[in-house]
Design an enzyme around this catalytic site. Structure first.
Site: not given
Length: 338
Positions: A16, A18, A38, A87, A132, A134-135, A137, A150
């Protein structure tokens, strides 16, 4: 819990990315535990505000221990690299499902809402506003668990607010009116508005408001009434449509009292379930518990299908490669025999 130092992990592929961070799959060298790590992007690692937000996210994640919130395993800074460990989930995100399915069946939406409301209520009780929702997250496991992740721009009411007064933060298509205006007293009801946007998108296949740029979206969030779900999806139970309309109210005072109230509404849905298997008659007198159980099973089926399709695609690619190799070997054999 294994040590969270970067040196203790073998870092794998990127899973992932961002605007400020990249997420990697990793394995703990001693325990073999698979995790996600992250890391803050090097290009923004010297920005004081971004660094502060990343550290705040680490603190918030460590504090929020809940089955429907991604579990944190700590983090810190090594050689100037900010990071945290969490995780590793194996079911993708709700956004992934929507990209494949476009819309989700209403019992599935009810189940997702039920789990996310549990996470939101827990976060709000601990003074954390996500800001924030949203789908992308909303993360999933293969066992149909939904987990909120997130917290990069979350507001922590137990600490000083990093966001400057009057500053707009969030994702345009899902932002509550009070986020758009930079209200200093933004509360958990902003997350409820974003939840309404998410549920609308899951049922309809698009967000409540459409626009070519943020100014058009902001104008609609602030002043245009959201479409009514049942007018667009006649099979949606009236109760669910009504809850979403309340979530999308312009004024925070007109929205449900809290996430727990929304969760209770999801659990109380006892509308006769329209048969989802083709050719079977409609069922009557279905309890809320049966609705929830059915929704969980259907969500698990959706996730399994998502990865089944992916697996089949990979399988066909492997077969094609094998056929090409075999054909090459046959040609070489014939050439040598000549």
């Amino acid at each position: 819990m294994p040590s969270s130092g970067l040196a203790n992990y073998d870092i794998g592929e990127v899973i992932g990315a961002g605007t400020v961070g990249t997420i990697y799959a990793a394995i703990h060298r001693e325990t073999g535990e698979k995790v996600a790590i992250k890391k803050l992007h090097a290009g923004v690692s010297q920005d004081p505000l971004i660094r502060a937000r990343f550290k705040r996210e680490t603190v918030v994640m460590e504090r929020l221990r809940h089955p429907n919130i991604i579990r944190s395993m700590g983090g810190g800074e090594e050689n100037g690299q900010l990071f945290y460990v969490m995780e590793l989930l194996d079911g993708g995100t709700v956004k992934d499902l929507l990209q494949t399915k476009r819309v989700l069946r209403w019992p599935v939406v009810v189940e997702i809402a039920r789990q996310i409301c549990s996470a939101l209520q827990f976060a709000h009780n601990h003074g954390v506003i996500h800001r924030d929702l949203k789908p992308s997250n909303l993360f999933l496991t293969r066992e149909a668990e939904v987990k909120l992740g997130d917290f990069g721009i979350a507001r922590d009411l137990q600490g000083s607010d990093i966001t400057s007064s009057g500053m707009t933060v969030g994702t345009h298509a899902y932002m509550a009116p009070e986020q758009i205006t930079g209200d200093a007293n933004v509360s958990g009801k902003a997350d409820l508005y974003s939840l309404g946007c998410c549920l609308f998108e899951m049922l309809v296949g698009r967000t409540p408001f459409q626009g070519d740029h943020f100014a058009q979206l902001f104008e609609q969030h602030l002043r245009k009434p959201a479409p009514t779900i049942i007018d667009l999806v006649p099979t949606c139970p009236p109760e669910l449509s009504e809850v979403i309309s309340k979530l999308l109210a312009k004024s925070p005072e007109d929205r449900p009292f809290n996430a727990r109230q929304v969760q209770a509404s999801m659990l109380q849905l006892d509308e006769s379930i329209e048969c989802l298997e083709e050719g079977k008659p409609q069922e009557d007198d279905v309890s809320a518990a049966d609705t929830t159980l059915r929704g969980n099973k259907l969500l698990q089926q959706e996730i399994e299908q998502q990865f089944g399709i992916h697996s089949r695609e990979i399988g066909w690619k492997k077969i094609a490669i094998i056929l090409v190799v075999l054909a090459t070997l046959i040609v070489l054999a014939i050439t040598l025999l000549r």
